[in-house]
Enzyme design. Structure first.
Site, PDB file in Angstrom:
ATOM      1  N   ASP A 211       0.823  -1.203   0.000  1.00 47.03           N
ATOM      2  CA  ASP A 211       0.000   0.000   0.000  1.00 47.03           C
ATOM      3  C   ASP A 211       0.865   1.264   0.000  1.00 47.03           C
ATOM      4  O   ASP A 211       1.845   1.354   0.745  1.00 47.03           O
ATOM      5  CB  ASP A 211      -0.858  -0.031   1.282  1.00 47.03           C
ATOM      6  N   GLU A 259      14.498 -15.108   0.959  1.00 48.55           N
ATOM      7  CA  GLU A 259      14.827 -16.144   1.958  1.00 48.55           C
ATOM      8  C   GLU A 259      13.911 -17.345   1.781  1.00 48.55           C
ATOM      9  O   GLU A 259      14.127 -18.398   2.353  1.00 48.55           O
ATOM     10  CB  GLU A 259      14.611 -15.595   3.381  1.00 48.55           C
TER      11      GLU A 259
HETATM   12  C1  GLC Z   1      -4.300   2.956  -0.644  1.00 49.67           C
HETATM   13  C2  GLC Z   1      -5.518   2.070  -0.486  1.00 49.67           C
HETATM   14  C3  GLC Z   1      -6.655   2.904  -0.028  1.00 49.67           C
HETATM   15  C4  GLC Z   1      -6.295   3.531   1.296  1.00 49.67           C
HETATM   16  C5  GLC Z   1      -4.989   4.301   1.200  1.00 49.67           C
HETATM   17  C6  GLC Z   1      -4.446   4.623   2.568  1.00 49.67           C
HETATM   18  O1  GLC Z   1      -4.434   3.880  -1.653  1.00 49.67           O
HETATM   19  O2  GLC Z   1      -5.768   1.384  -1.684  1.00 49.67           O
HETATM   20  O3  GLC Z   1      -7.834   2.178   0.078  1.00 49.67           O
HETATM   21  O4  GLC Z   1      -7.300   4.401   1.701  1.00 49.67           O
HETATM   22  O5  GLC Z   1      -3.996   3.546   0.572  1.00 49.67           O
HETATM   23  O6  GLC Z   1      -4.007   3.468   3.194  1.00 49.67           O
END
Ligand code: GLC
Length: 542
Positions: A211, A259
């Protein structure tokens, strides 16, 4: 730990051409009847996923979370939200998936934690200048009495990116205030995430979706950004995003992935310009990066052609395979996007509960089916968001009182946010939540959802569900190599061959064109006589 009776063979390259199905766990299947989807719900639907023919599932966060941002505010990276199950449930789900030949990818959220994470609570208690605060980004405020935020940085969800704590310091959050950003220059933060990656890899997880991968390395010496920050070219010089220093972090992660046997793979969520994306996808880093170009493009043949050519060329350079995606949990579902007049202001459209302008739902679905088949014919991995195989539309009319996305509140009700694509999916024609669970779901479903349910579509031979099942089965059978050869065709038609025995033609126009030679193996809509209808894809074989 991998299941003994695993139906998957060790294959370090499994991801290169995989079909990956995104599960948004809270909205997939609710086994324990509390209105929230859960891990046992996913396990119960493994036969469905197997029949669909996916190679892997990617689970959006299922970790303990106060749900300030749909679970992307993680309070504990190495556990399961008790409302969604237990670690034993998770292990059972991985085993069931593996037995069914389905790999498992989990989301890792390294840019920020929840404000309820033990570290953030310790940071609040420990006070300014402490080692506990140094895991996050705390600063003194600006102005004579420190009552102004340390910089003009704004949050992606609206408002300042800084929030003040009772002792007067401020902390940075690029998203909601409940999502404080980590300081990735701190070795403790780095070590902790390596532990998290090992924790899930040890439990048999095959890969990770990372993310906000482009946000981890920040330059805090630059307090001000130009006011047109959203239009800045990301090229390594922005203080917040896509800084070159981020790559050092992912090089370390790669050493952890390697790993394992086979090595784990990862895909970066990095909203950066196409040429910068390949840096995240290098073999020495995450392995792949999301390519959102088609998702952002209108339904237009020359845009599709350019995007495909550019991404395949970049993939060749980096050695990674490219990724394709039309829908996910952050955007309006593509069946709906394609049914709106081009150039629609979707923020205003959502605020009108999806009424102004009206959606041409049939056209949107026709185009979505054509685009998804085109996507599935491309080399590279193909990501699909739960419910798109049912042709679901955006649930645009969720009443304000039911909205959960922090964007709604943070923008002072100027943007409705992303709940409309996160509504629990319909499994049956009727019932309290169309088979999602036994009680009302956590987000309300549209009244006519049953028509698009798995049950209804299983009984209808021309449904989108049958189209996806057939397309996935054929792709599995026909796919070899990672090449694409463009074919001559009408300017309205995007035509290419994967090899002599598999050609894909998408007519983006509204008028039919002559059907190319060969046998139609599959089409996204009815083909009559020797014509390829408008807004339709056909796969031809000899
Ligand atoms: C990313 C995710 C989204 C979230 C953001 C903050 O863009 O896909 O859903 O709100 O990160 O974590």
């Amino acid at each position: 730990m991998t299941s003994a009776s695993s139906g998957i063979r060790p294959d370090a390259d499994w991801w290169r051409q995989a079909v990956v199905y995104q599960v948004y766990p809270r909205s997939f299947a609710d086994a324990n009847g509390d209105g929230l989807g859960d891990i046992r719900g996913v396990t119960s639907r493994v036969p469905y996923l197997r029949a669909l023919g996916v190679d892997a599932i990617w689970l959006s966060p299922f970790y303990p979370s106060p749900l300030a941002d749909g679970g992307y505010d993680v309070a504990d990276y190495r556990d399961v939200d008790p409302r969604l199950g237990t670690l034993d449930d998770f292990d059972a789900m991985v085993s069931a998936c593996h037995e069914a030949g389905i790999r498992v990818v989990v989301d890792v959220v390294p840019n920020h934690s929840s404000d309820q994470h033990a570290w953030f609570q310790e940071a609040l208690a420990a006070g300014a200048g402490s080692a506990e605060r140094a895991r996050y980004i705390f600063r003194d405020g600006a102005g004579a009495d420190g009552s102004l935020p340390p910089s003009d940085w704004v949050s992606n969800f609206g408002g300042s990116a800084w929030t003040r704590v009772p002792d007067g310091q401020w902390y940075l959050h690029l998203f909601a205030p409940e999502q404080p950003d980590f300081d990735w220059t701190n070795p403790e933060v780095r070590a902790d995430f390596e532990q998290t990656i090992r924790f899930w890899s040890d439990r048999g997880v095959d890969g990770f979706r990372v993310d906000v991968a482009h946000g981890l390395a920040k330059d805090l010496t630059v307090p001000y950004r130009p006011s047109d920050q959203d239009h800045l070219p990301l090229n390594g010089t922005d203080p917040l995003y896509d800084r070159d220093a981020v790559h050092d972090i992912f090089a370390t992660w790669r050493r952890v992935f390697d790993e394992y046997e086979p090595p784990r793979n990862a895909v970066a969520e990095a909203w950066v310009p196409a040429p910068r994306r390949v840096l995240y996808a290098r073999k020495t880093e995450l392995g792949q990066a999301f390519n959102f170009d088609l998702l952002e493009a209108p339904f237009d043949p020359s845009e599709f052609r350019t995007i495909i050519a550019q991404n395949l060329a970049m993939a060749e350079q980096s050695g990674a395979s490219t990724t394709w995606v039309l829908s996910n949990h952050d955007v309006i579902r593509h069946a709906t996007r394609y049914g709106l007049p081009e150039g629609t202001d979707t923020t205003a459209w959502l605020l009108s509960d999806g009424t102004v302008p009206p959606v041409d739902a049939a056209r949107g679905l026709r185009r979505a089916r054509a685009a998804s088949m085109l996507q599935l014919a491309l080399p590279g991995s193909s990501y699909h968001y739960q419910g798109e195989e049912l042709g679901l539309h955006e649930a645009a009319a969720i009443p304000p009182a039911d909205l959960q996305d922090p964007i709604w509140i943070r923008t002072g009700h100027q943007r409705k946010g992303r709940d409309g694509c996160r509504v629990p999916i319909p499994w049956t024609r009727s019932g309290p939540s169309f088979g999602f669970g036994s009680v009302a779901p956590h987000l309300p479903q549209p009244a006519d959802f049953g028509r698009s349910s798995v049950e209804a579509e299983e009984q209808s031979p021309h449904s989108t569900l049958h189209l996806y099942r057939s397309a996935l089965a054929l792709r599995r059978e026909l796919q070899r190599g990672e090449e694409l050869h463009w074919l001559d065709a009408d300017p309205q038609v995007v035509a290419f061959a994967r090899h002599d025995g598999w050609r894909s033609y998408t007519n983006f126009g509204v008028n039919p064109v002559p059907l190319p030679p060969g046998r139609v193996a599959l089409s996204s809509g009815p083909v009559v006589g020797n014509l390829l209808p408008g807004e339709t894809t056909v796969w031809m074989v000899d």
